[in-house]
Design a protein around this motif. Structure first.
Motif, PDB file in Angstrom:
ATOM      1  N   GLU A  74      33.518  30.636  45.066  1.00  0.00           N
ATOM      2  CA  GLU A  74      32.100  30.730  44.717  1.00  0.00           C
ATOM      3  C   GLU A  74      31.910  31.155  43.265  1.00  0.00           C
ATOM      4  OE1 GLU A  74      27.850  32.317  46.504  1.00  0.00           O
ATOM      5  OE2 GLU A  74      29.713  33.158  47.290  1.00  0.00           O
ATOM      6  N   LEU A  75      32.793  32.029  42.762  1.00  0.00           N
ATOM      7  CA  LEU A  75      32.688  32.453  41.372  1.00  0.00           C
ATOM      8  C   LEU A  75      32.959  31.285  40.432  1.00  0.00           C
ATOM      9  CD1 LEU A  75      34.452  35.942  41.443  1.00  0.00           C
ATOM     10  CD2 LEU A  75      32.073  35.357  41.904  1.00  0.00           C
ATOM     11  N   VAL A  76      33.928  30.438  40.791  1.00  0.00           N
ATOM     12  CA  VAL A  76      34.217  29.261  39.985  1.00  0.00           C
ATOM     13  C   VAL A  76      33.033  28.299  40.017  1.00  0.00           C
ATOM     14  CG1 VAL A  76      35.769  27.285  39.703  1.00  0.00           C
ATOM     15  CG2 VAL A  76      36.697  29.515  40.357  1.00  0.00           C
ATOM     16  N   CYS A  77      32.441  28.120  41.184  1.00  0.00           N
ATOM     17  CA  CYS A  77      31.283  27.228  41.305  1.00  0.00           C
ATOM     18  C   CYS A  77      30.091  27.761  40.518  1.00  0.00           C
ATOM     19  CB  CYS A  77      30.915  27.041  42.770  1.00  0.00           C
ATOM     20  SG  CYS A  77      32.115  26.036  43.695  1.00  0.00           S
ATOM     21  N   GLN A  78      29.946  29.076  40.485  1.00  0.00           N
ATOM     22  CA  GLN A  78      28.872  29.664  39.688  1.00  0.00           C
ATOM     23  C   GLN A  78      29.042  29.277  38.212  1.00  0.00           C
ATOM     24  OE1 GLN A  78      26.357  31.652  40.996  1.00  0.00           O
ATOM     25  NE2 GLN A  78      25.370  31.731  38.988  1.00  0.00           N
ATOM     26  N   GLU A  79      30.278  29.325  37.727  1.00  0.00           N
ATOM     27  CA  GLU A  79      30.530  28.938  36.340  1.00  0.00           C
ATOM     28  C   GLU A  79      30.246  27.449  36.132  1.00  0.00           C
ATOM     29  OE1 GLU A  79      31.063  30.900  33.995  1.00  0.00           O
ATOM     30  OE2 GLU A  79      31.978  32.719  34.778  1.00  0.00           O
ATOM     31  N   LEU A  80      30.631  26.626  37.089  1.00  0.00           N
ATOM     32  CA  LEU A  80      30.380  25.193  36.973  1.00  0.00           C
ATOM     33  C   LEU A  80      28.893  24.894  36.832  1.00  0.00           C
ATOM     34  CD1 LEU A  80      32.819  23.824  39.708  1.00  0.00           C
ATOM     35  CD2 LEU A  80      33.028  23.439  37.250  1.00  0.00           C
ATOM     36  N   HIS A  81      28.070  25.663  37.538  1.00  0.00           N
ATOM     37  CA  HIS A  81      26.631  25.408  37.547  1.00  0.00           C
ATOM     38  C   HIS A  81      25.901  26.055  36.377  1.00  0.00           C
ATOM     39  CE1 HIS A  81      27.270  24.093  41.752  1.00  0.00           C
ATOM     40  NE2 HIS A  81      26.115  23.494  41.623  1.00  0.00           N
ATOM     41  N   THR A  82      26.435  27.140  35.839  1.00  0.00           N
ATOM     42  CA  THR A  82      25.658  27.903  34.857  1.00  0.00           C
ATOM     43  C   THR A  82      26.260  27.965  33.463  1.00  0.00           C
ATOM     44  OG1 THR A  82      26.708  29.989  35.531  1.00  0.00           O
ATOM     45  CG2 THR A  82      24.683  29.349  36.678  1.00  0.00           C
ATOM     46  N   ALA A  83      27.581  27.990  33.346  1.00  0.00           N
ATOM     47  CA  ALA A  83      28.193  28.082  32.017  1.00  0.00           C
ATOM     48  C   ALA A  83      27.993  26.756  31.269  1.00  0.00           C
ATOM     49  CB  ALA A  83      29.677  28.411  32.136  1.00  0.00           C
ATOM     50  N   LEU A  84      27.695  26.848  30.006  1.00  0.00           N
ATOM     51  CA  LEU A  84      27.401  25.660  29.216  1.00  0.00           C
ATOM     52  C   LEU A  84      28.618  25.217  28.418  1.00  0.00           C
ATOM     53  CD1 LEU A  84      23.847  26.538  27.820  1.00  0.00           C
ATOM     54  CD2 LEU A  84      24.460  25.370  29.954  1.00  0.00           C
ATOM     55  N   VAL A  85      28.873  23.927  28.449  1.00  0.00           N
ATOM     56  CA  VAL A  85      29.890  23.295  27.615  1.00  0.00           C
ATOM     57  C   VAL A  85      29.160  22.240  26.799  1.00  0.00           C
ATOM     58  CG1 VAL A  85      31.992  21.913  27.575  1.00  0.00           C
ATOM     59  CG2 VAL A  85      31.707  23.702  29.311  1.00  0.00           C
ATOM     60  N   ASP A  86      29.149  22.409  25.489  1.00  0.00           N
ATOM     61  CA  ASP A  86      28.363  21.524  24.620  1.00  0.00           C
ATOM     62  C   ASP A  86      26.906  21.492  25.063  1.00  0.00           C
ATOM     63  OD1 ASP A  86      30.658  20.903  23.169  1.00  0.00           O
ATOM     64  OD2 ASP A  86      31.146  19.209  24.478  1.00  0.00           O
ATOM     65  N   ASP A  87      26.403  22.681  25.389  1.00  0.00           N
ATOM     66  CA  ASP A  87      24.971  22.899  25.678  1.00  0.00           C
ATOM     67  C   ASP A  87      24.515  22.394  27.038  1.00  0.00           C
ATOM     68  OD1 ASP A  87      24.587  24.081  23.145  1.00  0.00           O
ATOM     69  OD2 ASP A  87      24.306  22.103  22.233  1.00  0.00           O
ATOM     70  N   THR A  88      25.426  21.947  27.898  1.00  0.00           N
ATOM     71  CA  THR A  88      25.029  21.498  29.232  1.00  0.00           C
ATOM     72  C   THR A  88      26.048  21.984  30.252  1.00  0.00           C
ATOM     73  OG1 THR A  88      26.198  19.388  28.989  1.00  0.00           O
ATOM     74  CG2 THR A  88      23.855  19.418  28.396  1.00  0.00           C
ATOM     75  N   PRO A  89      25.631  22.227  31.497  1.00  0.00           N
ATOM     76  CA  PRO A  89      26.590  22.626  32.534  1.00  0.00           C
ATOM     77  C   PRO A  89      27.477  21.451  32.935  1.00  0.00           C
ATOM     78  CG  PRO A  89      24.405  22.362  33.484  1.00  0.00           C
ATOM     79  CD  PRO A  89      24.244  22.223  31.995  1.00  0.00           C
ATOM     80  N   VAL A  90      28.670  21.776  33.388  1.00  0.00           N
ATOM     81  CA  VAL A  90      29.643  20.744  33.762  1.00  0.00           C
ATOM     82  C   VAL A  90      29.175  19.946  34.968  1.00  0.00           C
ATOM     83  CG1 VAL A  90      32.050  20.365  34.459  1.00  0.00           C
ATOM     84  CG2 VAL A  90      31.507  22.118  32.788  1.00  0.00           C
TER      85      VAL A  90
END
Length: 416
Positions: A105-121
Motif C-alpha cells: 500500500e505504501l508503494v501504491c501511495q507513491e505511485l498515485h501521489t509522487a510526481l515524476v516530471d510533474d505527473t504521477p506514474v
C-alpha cells in the motif's frame, strides 16, 4: 477493466522469498512482461541492488542510497523506471517484486501521489493486481508476534523500527489475491490461518500455490479488489463481507461509540488491543482534542496512534467539497447534531482474546455521562498521555498519507 492506454502493473509481496520469486517467474514467463526487483538486503553497504528483466535479457545494478534513506531512493529510482518501461512498445505488463520488508500500500501511495516530471506514474500504468504469498508454516506466528524486523534481518535501513507483524498484516490485508504456499505444521494452524485471512482481507481471492499460474492469478482478482488504490483513512474500517461468526477462536469485533474517549483511561486500556489480537484498525476521538481525527493501528504486539487530519466538522478539517465522495457519504450517514462526524470506530481481529472483554474495556475508557455533561472546556484539562512533549511537535499532516519505510508518524508506540 484495464485501461488499454496504460500498462498493467502487478505488485508481488510476501515475507517468504521463495514463493514470491516463484510467482514472479511464472508471471514473467509471458512474452512482453518486464520484472523489476529492488533487493534491500544490502542497505548496510549503502546500496540497493536492482534487477530488471525482460525476456532473456537481465540487468543487475547497484543503486546508491540517497542520504541513507530507503524510501527516497526507491521513490527516485523505481517510479521513473516503471514509467520508462511502460513507454517501451515491447513491454505489455510490468511485474514489481517487492522486497520482503515492503508494504504494497505504501508503494501504491507513491505511485498515485509522487510526481515524476510533474505527473504521477499512474498516468502511464494501472495496478492490475496486488498479489501476496502467504507461507502457511510461518505467517500466523509472524502476524501475531512482536519481533522487530531488525531481529530477523528484514529491516529496510538502520532507522526501520517496524515489526514483523506490521509488515505481515499489511501485506495480506491490501492484497487482491492471496497465494497460500507451503504446509502448515498442523491442521489447526492451517484452519486458524485461513480464519484470520478471511477476516483480515475479506476482499481478496485465496489460491493455492500449485495452481497459481498467470491466468488464474490475474483472473481471480475480484471486482471489489483494491487494485492498488490506497485506502481512505476517513472511509469504512470494515469493507467486503468478512465472516461475522467465530472460527477456530478467531473473531472480528467492530467497536463504535458516539462520545469521546477519556485520554488517560484509553491509554490504560490499550493493552487489550495487544494481547491475543492480530489487527486493529480504526479512528478515535479524544476528549480535549475535538479537531484531531486519530488513526489507531495495531499488529501483533505493537500499536501506534497517529493524526489523520481533522474531522469534517472541525474548523481545521477539509472543506466539504474537498473531501472524497466516500468521505462525504460516510460522514453524512453518521452526522450528529452536536458532534458532527466525530465518532469512535475500530475493527479488531482477535485470535486469542475475548471480544466481549475488548468491548467492555474500550467502553470503560469512554467519557461517563457525568464527564460528558462537563463539556468540552472541562475536557481540555484532562491529562493526555498522547500529547506530544515540548521537544516533539505534533505533525497534523502525518495521517494524510501512509508512512514511508522507516518513518514513524506514531504518537505512541506500544510493545508487549
Amino acid at each position: 477493466m484495464i485501461d488499454l492506454h496504460r500498462t498493467p502493473l502487478v505488485l508481488l509481496s510476501g515475507l517468504a522469498e521463495p514463493p514470491v520469486r516463484l510467482l514472479a517467474d511464472r508471471l514473467t514467463a509471458t512474452s512482453g512482461t518486464a520484472l523489476v526487483h529492488h533487493d534491500l538486503r544490502h542497505t548496510g553497504d549503502g546500496v540497493i541492488r536492482r534487477l530488471v528483466r525482460l525476456g532473456t535479457a537481465e540487468r543487475i545494478e547497484t543503486v546508491p542510497l540517497d542520504h541513507d534513506c530507503v524510501s527516497c531512493t526507491l521513490r527516485q529510482d523505481l517510479l521513473p523506471l516503471v514509467r520508462a518501461l511502460s513507454r517501451r512498445p515491447e513491454v505489455e505488463r510490468i511485474v514489481v517484486r517487492l522486497d520482503e520488508a515492503l508494504e504494497p500500500e505504501l508503494v501504491c501511495q507513491e505511485l498515485h501521489t509522487a510526481l515524476v516530471d510533474d505527473t504521477p506514474v499512474t498516468e502511464d500504468v494501472e495496478v492490475e493486481a496486488v498479489i501476496t504469498a502467504i507461507d502457511q508454516a510461518s505467517w500466523l506466528a509472524a502476524a501475531t508476534g512482536d519481533a522487530a524486523l531488525d531481529e530477523v534481518d528484514l529491516h529496510a535501513g538502520h532507522d526501520d523500527d517496524r515489526t514483523l507483524a506490521q509488515v505481515a498484516v499489511a501485506q495480506a490485508e491490501f492484497a487482491d489475491v492471496l497465494v497460500l504456499a507451503g504446509e502448515a505444521p498442523d491442521a489447526w494452524t492451517a484452519a486458524r490461518t485461513g480464519a484470520v485471512l478471511q477476516r483480515l482481507a475479506p476482499r481478496a481471492a485465496l489460491l493455492d500455490l500449485c495452481g497459481a499460474d498467470t491466468d488464474r492469478m490475474l483472473g481471480a482478482v475480484p471486482d471489489e479488489g483494491h487494485r492498488g488504490k490506497p485506502r481512505d483513512p476517513h472511509g469504512p474500517v470494515v469493507t467486503g463481507q468478512p465472516p461475522l461468526d467465530p472460527d477456530c477462536g478467531v473473531t472480528l469485533l467492530t467497536f463504535a461509540a458516539g462520545r469521546p474517549f477519556h485520554p488517560q483511561r484509553l491509554h490504560e486500556a490499550l493493552d487489550v488491543l495487544l494481547d491475543g489480537v492480530v489487527r486493529t484498525r480504526g479512528r478515535a476521538w479524544l476528549a480535549g482534542r475535538p479537531d484531531d481525527h486519530l488513526w489507531v493501528e495495531s499488529a501483533g504486539g505493537g500499536l501506534g496512534i497517529r493524526l489523520a487530519g481533522g474531522w469534517l466538522d472541525s474548523p481545521h478539517g477539509p472543506d466539504w467539497d474537498e473531501a472524497s465522495p466516500e468521505h462525504r457519504t460516510f460522514a453524512a450517514l453518521r452526522w450528529h447534531p452536536v458532534w458532527g462526524d466525530r465518532v469512535q470506530e475500530l475493527a479488531v481481529v482477535a485470535h486469542r482474546a475475548d471480544p466481549a472483554d475488548i468491548d467492555h474495556t474500550l467502553r470503560g475508557a469512554l467519557l461517563t455521562d457525568a464527564e460528558l455533561a462537563e463539556g468540552p472546556e472541562a475536557w481540555r484539562h484532562y491529562p493526555d498521555p498522547f500529547a506530544a512533549g515540548p521537544d516533539e511537535p505534533r505533525d497534523d499532516t502525518a495521517g494524510a498519507a501512509p508512512a514511508s519505510v522507516g518513518d514513524s508518524p506514531t504518537i505512541r508506540q506500544d510493545e508487549r
